[in-house]
Design a protein around this motif. Structure first.
Motif, short mmCIF file in Angstrom:
data_model
loop_
_atom_site.label_atom_id
_atom_site.label_comp_id
_atom_site.label_asym_id
_atom_site.label_seq_id
_atom_site.Cartn_x
_atom_site.Cartn_y
_atom_site.Cartn_z
N GLU A 28 35.80 54.51 35.02
CA GLU A 28 36.78 54.18 36.05
C GLU A 28 37.33 55.47 36.63
N ASP B 74 36.84 49.89 41.88
CA ASP B 74 36.39 48.60 42.43
C ASP B 74 36.58 48.50 43.93
N GLU C 155 40.75 43.48 44.56
CA GLU C 155 39.89 42.31 44.55
C GLU C 155 40.73 41.06 44.25
#
Length: 272
Positions: A212, A234, A259
């Motif tokens: 990440e 993401d 998201e």
């Protein structure tokens, strides 16, 4: 593994409107900072969750703003401090009927968080930050049933500030299941571009089961005004900005898209 935190700010104000209100004093200093904020988080439910909170910070020695960007003065001066913040998230309006994830008719969900944080600089180059975290969650249903739980944990960040405006650190959280080969690193660098302009660059990376990362930055058009943004693993993205109406009063606005939803936050801060 917990995702890397991503905080965002975006201002609707314009420089010309506020410029006449500012009273610049290059020698201004402060030792306390107090802020309050309100925001909404639009996730998968029909109505947004409301979030609001307050934060107070005490610096052990006065922080000189000098010719620094006002938002970065404490960082550039390597000012040690202690902070206490409290936040509430209220999802009461998210269940207009309504069935929650368990199939139960859910009326109210309220989450309170308290953070106690201490940041210290030693010998001008060693940085240590510790945070104590407490959370309490209350639930109630239409059939008058209630449930609540609480939890607490701590985290620590240790780093070095080898150059003016640069800090590199790594951290550990009690809630993170760091394995033998897991590690993380964060870096922040503030560089002057001119007498009144500067840039801020922030990078965070975590190596675990899933890598990440987060990259963010700010451009200081003046000491008092900045615009910035960022991107994370993401494809979550952020926009942020902060403007100091005076040396000691600032307003900022945040927008964050992730998201499944988005969120915004507006904050008012004062220094004295």
């Amino acid at each position: 593994m917990q995702k890397l935190p991503l905080v965002v700010l975006l201002s609707f104000t314009s420089i010309p409107v506020w410029a006449d209100l500012r009273m610049i004093n290059a020698n201004s200093q402060y030792q306390f900072e107090l802020s309050g904020w309100y925001g909404e988080d639009n996730d998968r439910y029909p109505e947004p969750a409301q979030t609001y909170g307050v934060k107070g910070t005490y610096y052990f020695t006065p922080v000189w703003q000098g010719d620094h960007p006002y938002a970065e003065a404490a960082f550039l001066e390597r000012a040690s401090s202690v902070s206490l913040s409290a936040r509430r998230r209220d999802d009461s309006d998210q269940y207009p009927c309504g069935l929650d994830a368990t199939g139960l008719c859910h009326n109210e969900y309220v989450e309170d968080k308290i953070l106690l944080t201490g940041s210290w600089y030693s010998a001008g180059w060693l940085f240590v930050e510790t945070t104590y975290f407490y959370e309490q969650t209350d639930n109630s249903w239409r059939d008058d049933r209630e449930a609540s739980f609480d939890r607490n944990s701590w985290s620590a960040q240790v780093g070095i500030t080898p150059l003016a405006g640069l800090r590199v650190s790594t951290g550990y959280s009690e809630e993170s299941d760091l394995g033998e080969n897991d590690w993380n690193v964060e870096a922040k660098y503030v560089a002057p571009l001119s007498d009144t302009q500067a840039i801020n660059i922030e990078l965070a990376y975590e190596y675990a089961e899933d890598d990440e990362w987060m990259l963010a930055g700010d451009y200081y058009l003046t000491q008092a005004f900045s615009i910035g943004g960022g991107l994370s693993t993401d494809d979550d993205y952020l926009l942020r900005s902060r403007y100091f109406v005076t040396d000691f009063i600032s307003v900022d606005f945040s927008y964050y898209e992730y998201e499944g939803g988005d969120a915004y936050q507006v904050r008012l801060s004062t220094r004295f």
